[in-house]
Design a protein around this motif. Structure first.
Motif, short mmCIF file in Angstrom:
data_model
loop_
_atom_site.label_atom_id
_atom_site.label_comp_id
_atom_site.label_asym_id
_atom_site.label_seq_id
_atom_site.Cartn_x
_atom_site.Cartn_y
_atom_site.Cartn_z
N ARG A 337 0.83 -1.20 0.00
CA ARG A 337 0.00 0.00 0.00
C ARG A 337 0.87 1.26 0.00
O ARG A 337 2.04 1.22 0.38
CB ARG A 337 -0.94 -0.01 1.22
CG ARG A 337 -2.02 -1.08 1.09
CD ARG A 337 -2.94 -1.11 2.27
NE ARG A 337 -4.05 -2.02 1.99
CZ ARG A 337 -5.24 -1.64 1.53
NH1 ARG A 337 -5.48 -0.35 1.29
NH2 ARG A 337 -6.19 -2.53 1.30
N PRO A 338 0.29 2.39 -0.40
CA PRO A 338 1.05 3.65 -0.39
C PRO A 338 1.51 3.98 1.04
O PRO A 338 0.71 3.97 1.97
CB PRO A 338 0.04 4.68 -0.90
CG PRO A 338 -0.96 3.88 -1.67
CD PRO A 338 -1.06 2.57 -0.98
N LEU A 339 2.79 4.26 1.18
CA LEU A 339 3.36 4.53 2.49
C LEU A 339 3.65 6.02 2.67
O LEU A 339 4.06 6.70 1.73
CB LEU A 339 4.66 3.74 2.67
CG LEU A 339 4.55 2.21 2.58
CD1 LEU A 339 5.92 1.56 2.73
CD2 LEU A 339 3.59 1.67 3.65
N THR A 340 3.43 6.48 3.87
CA THR A 340 3.64 7.89 4.22
C THR A 340 4.74 7.98 5.27
O THR A 340 4.81 7.17 6.20
CB THR A 340 2.35 8.51 4.78
OG1 THR A 340 1.35 8.51 3.76
CG2 THR A 340 2.59 9.95 5.25
N GLU A 341 5.59 8.98 5.11
CA GLU A 341 6.67 9.22 6.06
C GLU A 341 6.37 10.50 6.82
O GLU A 341 5.95 11.50 6.22
CB GLU A 341 7.99 9.36 5.28
CG GLU A 341 9.24 9.15 6.09
CD GLU A 341 10.46 9.15 5.19
OE1 GLU A 341 11.34 8.28 5.39
OE2 GLU A 341 10.55 10.02 4.29
N ALA A 342 6.57 10.48 8.13
CA ALA A 342 6.22 11.66 8.93
C ALA A 342 7.10 11.75 10.17
O ALA A 342 7.46 10.72 10.76
CB ALA A 342 4.75 11.60 9.35
N LEU A 364 7.47 5.59 9.21
CA LEU A 364 7.00 5.21 7.88
C LEU A 364 5.87 4.21 8.05
O LEU A 364 6.01 3.22 8.79
CB LEU A 364 8.13 4.58 7.06
CG LEU A 364 7.75 4.02 5.68
CD1 LEU A 364 7.40 5.17 4.72
CD2 LEU A 364 8.90 3.19 5.12
N GLY A 365 4.75 4.45 7.38
CA GLY A 365 3.64 3.53 7.51
C GLY A 365 2.47 3.88 6.61
O GLY A 365 2.53 4.81 5.80
N VAL A 366 1.41 3.11 6.78
CA VAL A 366 0.17 3.32 6.03
C VAL A 366 -0.74 4.22 6.85
O VAL A 366 -0.90 4.02 8.06
CB VAL A 366 -0.52 1.96 5.74
CG1 VAL A 366 -1.88 2.18 5.09
CG2 VAL A 366 0.36 1.08 4.87
N ARG A 367 -1.33 5.20 6.19
CA ARG A 367 -2.23 6.11 6.90
C ARG A 367 -3.45 5.34 7.41
O ARG A 367 -4.13 4.63 6.66
CB ARG A 367 -2.67 7.25 6.00
CG ARG A 367 -1.53 8.19 5.62
CD ARG A 367 -2.01 9.28 4.66
NE ARG A 367 -3.02 10.13 5.28
CZ ARG A 367 -2.75 11.20 6.03
NH1 ARG A 367 -1.49 11.54 6.25
NH2 ARG A 367 -3.71 11.92 6.55
N ARG A 405 -4.31 14.48 10.08
CA ARG A 405 -2.95 14.34 10.62
C ARG A 405 -2.34 13.00 10.19
O ARG A 405 -3.05 12.09 9.74
CB ARG A 405 -2.97 14.47 12.14
CG ARG A 405 -3.60 13.32 12.89
CD ARG A 405 -3.72 13.63 14.38
NE ARG A 405 -4.73 14.64 14.64
CZ ARG A 405 -4.89 15.24 15.82
NH1 ARG A 405 -4.08 14.95 16.82
NH2 ARG A 405 -5.85 16.14 15.99
N ASP A 406 -1.05 12.86 10.36
CA ASP A 406 -0.33 11.67 9.91
C ASP A 406 -0.41 10.55 10.95
O ASP A 406 0.59 10.16 11.58
CB ASP A 406 1.13 12.01 9.63
CG ASP A 406 1.29 12.89 8.40
OD1 ASP A 406 0.56 12.68 7.43
OD2 ASP A 406 2.15 13.80 8.44
N ALA A 407 -1.62 10.02 11.14
CA ALA A 407 -1.81 8.86 12.00
C ALA A 407 -1.50 7.62 11.17
O ALA A 407 -2.10 7.40 10.12
CB ALA A 407 -3.24 8.81 12.52
N LEU A 408 -0.56 6.80 11.65
CA LEU A 408 -0.01 5.72 10.83
C LEU A 408 -0.09 4.36 11.51
O LEU A 408 0.01 4.25 12.74
CB LEU A 408 1.46 5.99 10.51
CG LEU A 408 1.83 7.31 9.84
CD1 LEU A 408 3.35 7.42 9.73
CD2 LEU A 408 1.18 7.43 8.47
N PHE A 409 -0.24 3.32 10.68
CA PHE A 409 0.16 1.98 11.06
C PHE A 409 1.62 1.89 10.62
O PHE A 409 1.93 1.63 9.46
CB PHE A 409 -0.69 0.93 10.34
CG PHE A 409 -2.10 0.81 10.87
CD1 PHE A 409 -2.34 0.40 12.18
CD2 PHE A 409 -3.19 1.11 10.05
CE1 PHE A 409 -3.65 0.30 12.66
CE2 PHE A 409 -4.48 0.99 10.53
CZ PHE A 409 -4.72 0.59 11.84
N ALA A 410 2.52 2.13 11.56
CA ALA A 410 3.93 2.32 11.22
C ALA A 410 4.66 0.99 11.11
O ALA A 410 4.44 0.07 11.90
CB ALA A 410 4.61 3.20 12.26
#
Length: 579
Positions: A337-342, A364-367, A405-410
């Protein structure tokens, strides 16, 4: 019932200790196959954690810090050692007493295991196996310590006659191969000989000229002797068995396999990378908390006595409850899945004012919001009840996770695969909330629900159901109680107000005028911010205070309150001496 009266108290205690060690070693070994959480020491420790009143937990965290779980496990082991010694003392009188003590301890372990979340009947196997083998070891050690013979001289010790004699002579007593015969008493370098008849009895034959025969000679098949050497060699063997079983059990528990799987992973490139850190994000002052906290230095506060070892090949995340389309994802699915870094700062609600339980990292994780939208949150849902692999739960407000906000499954931390201690393979990271309501490690399940229907782990223990992080600041330099030289010095620290941001930090000395500190740059509102102030320190004892104001204009309060129920408040204050 078998009596072991001839075994000294110290020997009985030693036998109990070794038998207890064997029991725990075998339990650890079996738990390595069944599951590390089934080890009775861990299960009992988890129950202790659950039942401990919040003020005691707060004291433990404040006093022992991240070593609180080590201290707890050590305390449990000390208690077990004392219990095992008592069991050994009881068993030297009646072996059945020792068996009863072990059985009682086994019942405690079984009950502790069965009360853990998701427990199965098979989970009692380590405890039962440990108790059975421990009972066998106890009996074996006591048998080794006690020699029984039908006649004098058949054991590794000396026996006396009533009148005495020599090893070469033919007195009324017999001599052992390695012992002496002494008048009126038995002698041996290894122990003492006792009979079963009463001390006042006398023996003799009509033809024996009235010669007294010692009680021990009349005991016949009931003759007993304590053998120190055999006990100690048996105890040494038991220690080796216990240690080997414990080591093998830990290996089998999966730590090595999980570490191997973790190091073999290659992180995908983020679809949404974090912006480069701006120039001036870190003052580079020695002793000041760096902007990025290294993984090895990042605080760890959780309820796991043994860190869960979760194989990414078998890990799954289930999203269900008040959703239109329940989702179940494997680790491989998540990586696709698309990963987001924060860049996000996390803080523990147990952190006292000026405390160490806060740190900043690049995640780094999925939103989380993307997955929740895919599942279709139903009307009225306001809580995400997330569950860790070890059964811990936390409740996170739905609106916070879905507000942009950048809430992630990191899956990664500071450019490397998530460390096992910090939640590998997957954990939650939610900016702006204390960790106990947002940052579930080893997360495996998310139930979309309501706060008025479900409770998370800490809520019934007196903590608030929702806990936004409060605006806080901390003095890193100088250290509290430091001795400084007069002249120019730097007062510096960090401040945080996640998802709002820090707008100003002020410092005052000796309750004088508040002075504006200079602020480092930040990439966004979700991280802490360094601050610093130059101070011309005069001689004397001085009090330094700090306060921060967030981007919404809220200045942290002077009012000192403890962490419970929703986070500590107050100005961090230190004293220093300048001379």
């Amino acid at each position: 019932m078998q009596r072991n009266d001839v075994v000294p108290a110290w020997a009985g205690a030693l036998a109990g200790l070794v038998a207890g060690g064997v029991a725990l070693g075998v339990a650890q070994l079996v738990a390595g196959v069944v599951g590390p959480a089934t080890f009775p020491v861990v299960a009992v420790g988890d129950v202790v954690v659950d039942l401990t009143p919040p003020p005691v937990k707060d004291f433990a965290i404040e006093t022992f810090g991240e070593n609180d779980k080590t201290v707890l496990v050590g305390g449990v082991l000390v208690v077990l050692a004392l219990v095992a010694a008592v069991i050994g003392l009881l068993a030297r009188r009646r072996l059945a007493y020792g068996y009863a003590g072990l059985a009682a301890f086994g019942v405690v372990g079984v009950l502790a295991v069965l009360t853990r979340p998701g427990s199965r009947p098979l989970d009692v196997l380590p405890t039962v196996a440990g108790v059975l083998v421990g009972g066998w070891a106890l009996a074996w050690l006591l048998r080794r310590a006690t020699i029984q013979s039908g006649q004098a001289g058949s054991y590794d010790g000396g026996v006396s006659s009533g009148r005495g004699g020599s090893a070469k002579g033919g007195g009324s007593g017999g001599a052992s191969p390695e012992g002496d015969v002494t008048s009126g008493r038995s002698g041996s370098s290894e122990g003492e000989v006792l009979g079963d008849s009463s001390p006042g009895e006398r023996g003799g034959s009509p033809e024996g000229g009235g010669a007294e025969r010692p009680t021990v000679m009349r005991a016949g098949a009931g003759l007993h002797a304590f053998d120190r050497r055999r006990l100690l060699t048996g105890a040494a063997g038991g220690v080796v068995v216990a240690g080997a079983a414990a080591v093998l059990g830990r290996e089998l528990s999966g730590r090595r396999a999980v570490n191997t799987a973790r190091t073999a992973l290659t992180l995908p490139a983020p679809a949404t990378p974090a912006k480069p850190l701006p120039a001036g994000v870190d003052f580079g002052i020695n002793g000041l908390s760096p902007f990025v906290t290294k993984n090895r230095d990042f605080y760890r506060v959780d309820t796991a006595l043994i860190v869960p070892q979760v194989d990414p090949a078998t890990w799954k995340l289930r999203i269900h409850g008040m959703v239109d389309r329940p989702i179940e994802l494997t680790y491989a699915d998540l990586l696709k899945r698309p990963l987001t870094e924060a860049d996000v700062t996390l803080a523990c609600v147990s952190n006292e004012v000026g405390g160490p339980y806060v740190g900043n990292a690049r995640w780094l994780g999925v939103r989380m919001a993307d997955l929740l939208r895919e599942a279709g949150i139903q009307s009225g849902a306001d809580m995400l009840l997330s569950t860790s692999d070890d059964g811990f739960t936390c409740g996170t407000p739905v609106d916070v996770v879905t507000d942009g906000r950048d809430a992630l499954f990191a899956i990664a931390m500071n450019g490397e695969v998530l460390p096992v201690d910090h939640g590998f393979p997957v954990r939650q990271v939610v900016p702006g909330l204390y960790g106990y309501v947002s940052a579930t490690k080893w997360v495996v399940d998310v139930k979309v629900t309501r706060f008025d229907r479900d409770e998370a782990y800490w809520t019934p223990r007196g903590w608030s159901a929702q806990a936004p992080i409060k605006t806080e600041s901390r003095i890193d330099l100088p250290r509290a109680g430091a001795s400084l030289k007069p002249g120019r010095t730097t007062i510096a620290g960090v401040a945080w107000a996640q998802h709002t941001g820090i707008d100003a930090v002020e410092v005052r000395v000796d309750r004088g005028t508040w002075q504006q500190a200079r602020l480092a740059q930040v990439p966004g509102p979700d991280t802490w911010r360094q601050w610093a102030l130059d101070w011309d320190a005069p001689a004397g004892k001085h009090t330094i205070e700090v306060r921060a104001t967030d981007a919404a204009g809220r200045t942290q309060t002077e009012r000192q309150v403890p962490p419970a129920p929703d986070g500590a408040t107050g100005w961090h204050t230190i004293t220093v001496k300048v001379a």
